[in-house]
Write a protein that holds these residues in place. Sequence first.
Motif, PDB file in Angstrom:
ATOM      1  N   PRO A 760      -2.549 -60.837 -67.553  1.00 29.25           N
ATOM      2  CA  PRO A 760      -1.175 -61.261 -67.846  1.00 29.25           C
ATOM      3  C   PRO A 760      -1.024 -62.764 -68.028  1.00 29.25           C
ATOM      4  CG  PRO A 760      -1.406 -60.958 -65.494  1.00 29.25           C
ATOM      5  CD  PRO A 760      -2.756 -60.652 -66.082  1.00 29.25           C
ATOM      6  N   GLY A 761      -2.075 -63.490 -68.345  1.00 25.65           N
ATOM      7  CA  GLY A 761      -1.989 -64.916 -68.596  1.00 25.65           C
ATOM      8  C   GLY A 761      -2.620 -65.790 -67.531  1.00 25.65           C
ATOM      9  N   LEU A 762      -3.310 -65.165 -66.567  1.00 28.33           N
ATOM     10  CA  LEU A 762      -3.941 -65.940 -65.498  1.00 28.33           C
ATOM     11  C   LEU A 762      -5.161 -66.698 -66.005  1.00 28.33           C
ATOM     12  CD1 LEU A 762      -3.740 -63.203 -62.725  1.00 28.33           C
ATOM     13  CD2 LEU A 762      -2.246 -65.186 -62.986  1.00 28.33           C
ATOM     14  N   LEU A 763      -5.875 -66.109 -66.957  1.00 29.76           N
ATOM     15  CA  LEU A 763      -7.004 -66.783 -67.602  1.00 29.76           C
ATOM     16  C   LEU A 763      -6.520 -67.282 -68.952  1.00 29.76           C
ATOM     17  CD1 LEU A 763     -10.074 -67.430 -67.446  1.00 29.76           C
ATOM     18  CD2 LEU A 763     -10.462 -65.289 -68.690  1.00 29.76           C
ATOM     19  N   THR A 764      -6.521 -68.597 -69.151  1.00 28.41           N
ATOM     20  CA  THR A 764      -5.919 -69.183 -70.349  1.00 28.41           C
ATOM     21  C   THR A 764      -6.869 -69.248 -71.539  1.00 28.41           C
ATOM     22  OG1 THR A 764      -6.490 -71.400 -69.558  1.00 28.41           O
ATOM     23  CG2 THR A 764      -4.306 -70.546 -68.982  1.00 28.41           C
ATOM     24  N   THR A 765      -8.122 -68.899 -71.349  1.00 25.43           N
ATOM     25  CA  THR A 765      -9.079 -68.859 -72.455  1.00 25.43           C
ATOM     26  C   THR A 765      -8.601 -67.885 -73.529  1.00 25.43           C
ATOM     27  OG1 THR A 765     -10.919 -69.351 -70.977  1.00 25.43           O
ATOM     28  CG2 THR A 765     -11.467 -68.334 -73.079  1.00 25.43           C
ATOM     29  N   THR A 766      -8.712 -68.268 -74.793  1.00 26.90           N
ATOM     30  CA  THR A 766      -8.406 -67.358 -75.893  1.00 26.90           C
ATOM     31  C   THR A 766      -9.650 -67.194 -76.765  1.00 26.90           C
ATOM     32  OG1 THR A 766      -7.625 -69.083 -77.395  1.00 26.90           O
ATOM     33  CG2 THR A 766      -5.995 -68.093 -75.901  1.00 26.90           C
TER      34      THR A 766
END
Length: 786
Positions: A760-766
């Motif tokens: 839900p957005g905890l890891l900001t890597t894309t």
Amino acid sequence: MARNIIPSGQYGAVPPPVAAPQQAQMYDALTPKFDQVTNDDLLNLFKSEALDPAADGPLTPDPAPRPGVTIQRDRFNVPHITGQTADDVVWAAGWVIAKDRTLLLEQARYNSRVAAIDAPGLSAIGLVSSLAQFAPSAQTEQEVAKQVKVLTDQGAAGREVLRDIDTYIAGINDYLKSINSPNKPWTRNDVIALNALKGQFFGQGGGDEANRSTLLTGLKSELGDTKGRQAFEDLSQKDDPEASHSIDKSFPYGAATAKSGPGSVALTSFSATPAAKTASAASVPSAVPEQQSNALLVSGSRSETGNPLMVAGPQIGYFYPGLTLEMNLRGPGINVRGATSAPLPGYMLIGRGEDYAWSLTSAGADIIDQYAEELCGGSRTKYRYKGECRSMQTFDAGTLTIGGKAQKLRFRRTVHGPVVGYGKVGSREVAISSKRSSYGRDVVDQLFYAEMFRGRVTSPQTFTKAALKSPQTFNSFYVDHRNIALVTTGRLPVRDPEVDPALPTRGTGEYEWSGFLANSKHPQQINPKDGTIINWNNRSAAKFTSADDEWMQGSIARNDLLKRGVFARPKHSLASLTGAMNAGATQDVRVMELQPTLSKLLRQGKAPSARAQKMLDTLDAWRRNGGNRLDRNADGRIDDPGAAVMDGIWAPLADAALAPVLDDQLPKLRRLQSRFNAPPQGQFGGWHEYMDKDLRTILGQNVRGKFNLRYCGSGDRSVCRRELWKAIDTAGASLSRTYGSSDPTAWRANANAERIEFVPGLLTTTMAYTNRPSGIQQVITFNGHR
């Protein structure tokens, strides 16, 4: 060689540690290589899946407070677990999953109950990812606990699984106790419910007959009874002879046997009644499973080494903490490695043993039916069943909290299952209930994985037998040093011959299921004649028809992209087979599969403008260049202008192709089946499938299973061509304004809008857009002997 990757990684702590994105970065680095994957890429961009712990050393001890258990972590944080007994191994799996997924376990354990009880309108994984909180009632706990008896009724195998669940729970609770966790101790119900979540997420299909039937009613109203039914059959593509199949044998199942039989009804209207009013804001619709898993298997005759190859994995979305994690387990009779998940008590969801490996894709077979319940005396809570009026039961499920707002979760049930809404047949109101064949049996799925965990699978035949124990619907794949195999699982209902599976069943009791499909009649094959098994959630076998909620199984499919890559060469290495998967993962299925037909039709007439002609030329050039959506120079724009052209023209083009016949029903069709499942989604389906068969028919080409009706231009080739050119030209004017240029070769679609983000957005890597397996991607071959 045995390699794998799990992009969400092994880590699960919050905030994410520095090393958390390491596998995501490797996964992302493969994407721009397209089909040019080398053996060095396999070694550098995948990690080892060897059973030897030292393969990805150095190893670091990870102490655990149980005698007989040894845990070591490699440089990717993967735990290598050794136990003196089988119980030691299972306990350690519980300890490790609690340590590596503490947050996820707590977030999922109670939300998963909504899947176990089939709470209408709610998706358990949607609640997990939205950080909702569900407090189950005593009634819910009693309902879930009934599965313990269902499991023990399976005999010694079921009791063995239950023992493993208890041992696994002990490992989880021992870890929670060691960190003084305030969370309540885990119970059997937690594991049972998580198995239901897994089933709801990607192990079931069907159950949308009410919505689909309202389209049928609308089509009949607009076109007349005969043509309306014909259009409905065309759109559903229920048994298209041109559909892609993974094996070469036929397995008849699910054909519409009664197009107007008394056992089914078509609704004039339908309104869903979700169990929670805020459900739609918190979750994806439970009727929409993940449909992105794939598997590419080739036999020894198509392998450069003479041994079979497999490149395969499930697509379960991109989450952090990851829904899957890796373990390597050793103990008496146990020697397995792969991706496991919280529902499994130490078993591998996808993985390998000493001399074989397995994988899964969602099959989406039709295991859910909706029933139209005849209401009694104007009541909305009394219904007629077998000649008697019965009262619906009220199920008080518990309390759901979303965004700080708490509400009671309550719904009604009939003999068939939860009431999911109300509709009308003409002017008469009916209740719509849902019946799932795997309901109350989700934990039985563990019998399959237990067989591999304990080394009891010794051949493709024993693998097939084990897989068919599952009530959930998957395509299961097997490879060893000389065999490849597929089997499609699920508790598949045998329906009354007077029931049309595409429509709600009359719920008065005369048209109930008469049993379940025999194991021998499930799609299955060992070593197909052409030496391939290729699946991207397409039909596994001819005549095995798609479920009522799955219409996109027509003449072209994204699976054709994989086939294109596999059949491009007579023999493959593991690297080239991985390249075939990787290329298909970034290609646009519309340009690769529909464009030749579209271009041929359009080029038979003159373009309405020079810009429109150049748009067509740009699309053809994109296809010749591979049709990919890559942004190799990382400037935030898709490299090829063809992507901008296709994306910009698609909606008006698709509407123009179908509107002459469907007209006012197009909005309803769009709600049931989008024009295109566009990136960053998985391109699973879209109206390009309808257009392909229709346009080829209008062109006079050889078409098997022609549609009943002609859609584009109502079958007039010149009118069709004119309307398609008009749609392209009109879209071109809009695109020129958007991109500030009238030259289509200067247009570039936004690649950043397609980048993959971790929920839900905890890891900001894309990561760059790719349509590859995410739960685990295996690349594996065996050259040994039993």
